[in-house]
Design an enzyme around this catalytic site. Structure first.
Site, short mmCIF file in Angstrom:
data_model
loop_
_atom_site.label_atom_id
_atom_site.label_comp_id
_atom_site.label_asym_id
_atom_site.label_seq_id
_atom_site.Cartn_x
_atom_site.Cartn_y
_atom_site.Cartn_z
N ALA A 96 15.19 85.57 84.18
CA ALA A 96 15.62 85.49 85.54
C ALA A 96 17.09 85.01 85.60
CB ALA A 96 14.88 84.59 86.44
N GLY B 7 12.14 85.44 81.58
CA GLY B 7 11.48 86.58 82.78
C GLY B 7 11.73 88.30 82.24
N GLU C 80 8.65 88.49 80.38
CA GLU C 80 7.45 88.47 80.91
C GLU C 80 7.60 89.68 81.52
OE1 GLU C 80 8.70 84.84 82.92
OE2 GLU C 80 6.92 83.84 82.57
N GLU D 176 12.47 79.14 78.03
CA GLU D 176 12.53 78.07 79.50
C GLU D 176 12.49 76.73 79.20
OE1 GLU D 176 10.54 80.69 79.03
OE2 GLU D 176 10.74 82.00 80.82
N1 DAK Z 1 20.79 84.18 83.79
C1 DAK Z 1 21.98 84.24 83.96
N2 DAK Z 1 23.11 84.38 83.28
C2 DAK Z 1 22.86 84.81 82.01
C3 DAK Z 1 21.49 84.87 81.79
C4 DAK Z 1 20.36 84.30 82.43
N3 DAK Z 1 19.17 84.21 82.37
N4 DAK Z 1 21.69 84.80 80.21
C5 DAK Z 1 22.69 85.13 80.20
N5 DAK Z 1 23.62 85.18 81.09
C6 DAK Z 1 25.04 85.46 81.07
C7 DAK Z 1 25.87 84.13 80.66
O1 DAK Z 1 25.91 83.16 81.59
C8 DAK Z 1 27.26 84.91 80.36
O2 DAK Z 1 27.99 85.13 81.43
P1 DAK Z 1 29.38 84.49 81.64
O3 DAK Z 1 29.37 83.14 81.28
O4 DAK Z 1 30.09 85.62 80.50
O5 DAK Z 1 29.95 84.85 83.18
C9 DAK Z 1 26.92 86.20 79.85
O6 DAK Z 1 25.54 86.47 80.27
C10 DAK Z 1 26.59 86.58 78.40
O7 DAK Z 1 25.85 85.25 77.81
P2 DAK Z 1 26.28 84.49 76.43
O8 DAK Z 1 27.67 84.34 76.57
O9 DAK Z 1 25.37 83.41 76.58
O10 DAK Z 1 25.92 85.66 75.27
P3 DAK Z 1 25.53 85.03 73.94
O11 DAK Z 1 25.36 86.31 73.34
O12 DAK Z 1 26.25 84.12 73.35
O13 DAK Z 1 24.07 84.61 74.15
C11 DAK Z 1 21.55 84.43 75.02
C12 DAK Z 1 22.87 85.31 74.48
C13 DAK Z 1 20.68 85.46 75.53
C14 DAK Z 1 21.07 83.83 73.68
C15 DAK Z 1 22.27 83.46 75.91
O14 DAK Z 1 23.11 83.98 77.06
C16 DAK Z 1 21.08 82.59 76.83
O15 DAK Z 1 20.36 81.71 76.06
N6 DAK Z 1 20.69 83.16 77.74
C17 DAK Z 1 19.68 82.35 78.65
C18 DAK Z 1 18.27 82.67 78.30
C19 DAK Z 1 17.31 82.10 79.07
O16 DAK Z 1 17.04 80.86 78.92
N7 DAK Z 1 16.34 82.91 79.63
C20 DAK Z 1 15.04 82.33 80.48
C21 DAK Z 1 15.86 82.03 81.82
S1 DAK Z 1 14.52 81.27 82.93
C22 DAK Z 1 9.27 83.71 88.29
C23 DAK Z 1 9.87 84.70 87.81
C24 DAK Z 1 10.79 84.52 86.74
C25 DAK Z 1 10.98 83.50 86.00
C26 DAK Z 1 10.51 82.10 86.52
C27 DAK Z 1 9.46 82.51 87.66
N8 DAK Z 1 8.43 83.63 89.49
C28 DAK Z 1 7.89 84.84 89.86
C29 DAK Z 1 7.68 82.45 89.68
C30 DAK Z 1 11.73 83.48 84.84
C31 DAK Z 1 12.63 82.29 84.46
C32 DAK Z 1 13.51 82.78 83.41
O17 DAK Z 1 13.64 83.47 82.86
#
Ligand code: DAK
Length: 257
Positions: A65, A108, A111, A131
């Protein structure tokens, strides 16, 4: 219909939705989820479509997400957010949905892939629920579906320690259906979906419903539910056609009735 964050297309009886937010690794913002659900609803209602494929790009299925969108949310914002409803609507799609995953399927994104009915992954796919690194836990089924798929031991590592699974590990632990070379993953997923899409439409819907009932019902209720769906199929033209085709050694022609 035109979309900003997804691209839709068809290939025979397969409806394809591709996320189109590559700069953010297909992070699932509210608009993208709204568009995804709108597109799936259109395909679900279209008699010319038998199966759907959801995909991203080679680097990312979806990295979760949108963290930037969520960062300052209050609980009540999350509650009022239609985002949650989109996830519930995905469960109500009647036709089979295949996730074609390459690269990151995180949070997400993972998921969402698990909410699909089957997953075809490229060799470079990575599945994770990171997360915990953000001070939260999965909120769209990650703790439940992951545990049901891979078992408690591994799910705990993923949820509590942010462990990623490689495609090979995901296959070994029953999370996904198959792993294919990266350059072929989408073509293979479409081929896989096309085979399914060619089958009797009502039986596809009811088969999906019956398998998913495992998540909702105790065994006795699930068996009774399956039996009712089974009986119901004897009211379809396709059951008559399928059995007649078998007996007369010909290919069935499904009507979806
Ligand atoms: N959200 C927003 N932007 C994201 C992102 C994300 N999840 N993942 C990557 N990006 C963006 C980065 O900010 C970056 O943007 P700029 O800085 O260039 O503007 C761009 O994508 C490229 O990312 P990186 O520079 O970080 O790329 P790398 O190859 O170095 O790293 C990575 C890739 C996937 C390891 C890293 O980007 C990363 O760790 N991303 C976050 C992964 C994460 O933590 N995902 C979980 C998010 S929480 C619900 C429904 C859904 C959810 C919850 C509740 N309900 C229905 C109740 C879901 C929650 C989540 O998913």
């Amino acid at each position: 219909m035109s979309y900003e964050y997804i691209i839709t297309s068809t290939d025979g009886r397969v409806g394809i939705v591709q996320f189109n937010r590559p700069k953010a690794l297909n992070a699932l913002n509210r608009e993208l989820m709204a568009e995804l659900m709108a597109a799936l609803d259109v395909f679900d209602a279209d008699d010319d479509i038998g199966c759907m494929v959801i995909t991203g790009n080679e680097k990312a299925f979806a990295a979760g997400a949108d963290i930037k969108e969520m960062a300052n949310a209050a609980p009540v914002d999350m509650l009022d957010n239609p985002f949650i409803d989109y996830w519930d609507r995905l469960r109500r799609i009647g036709k089979p949905v295949v996730a074609a995953v390459s690269g990151f399927a995180l949070g997400g994104g993972c998921e969402l892939a698990m909410a699909c009915d089957m997953i075809i992954a490229s060799e470079t796919a990575r599945f994770g629920q990171p997360e915990i690194n953000l001070g939260i836990i999965p909120g769209a089924g990650g703790t439940q579906r992951m545990t049901l798929a891979v078992g408690k031991a591994l799910a705990m590592e993923m949820v509590l320690n942010g462990r990623f699974l490689t495609a090979a590990e995901a296959l070994q632990h029953g999370l996904i259906n198959r792993v294919v070379p990266t350059e072929l993953y989408l073509a293979e997923a479409i081929k896989f979906a096309a085979e399914i899409a060619a089958r009797a439409p009502v039986a596809l819907r009811l088969g999906k419903e019956a398998v998913n009932a495992v998540y909702e019902m105790p065994l006795q209720a699930g068996l009774a539910h399956e039996r009712r769906l089974f009986y119901m199929l004897f009211s379809t033209e396709d059951q008559k056609e399928g059995m007649d085709a078998f007996i007369n050694k010909r290919k069935p022609e499904w009507q979806g009735k």
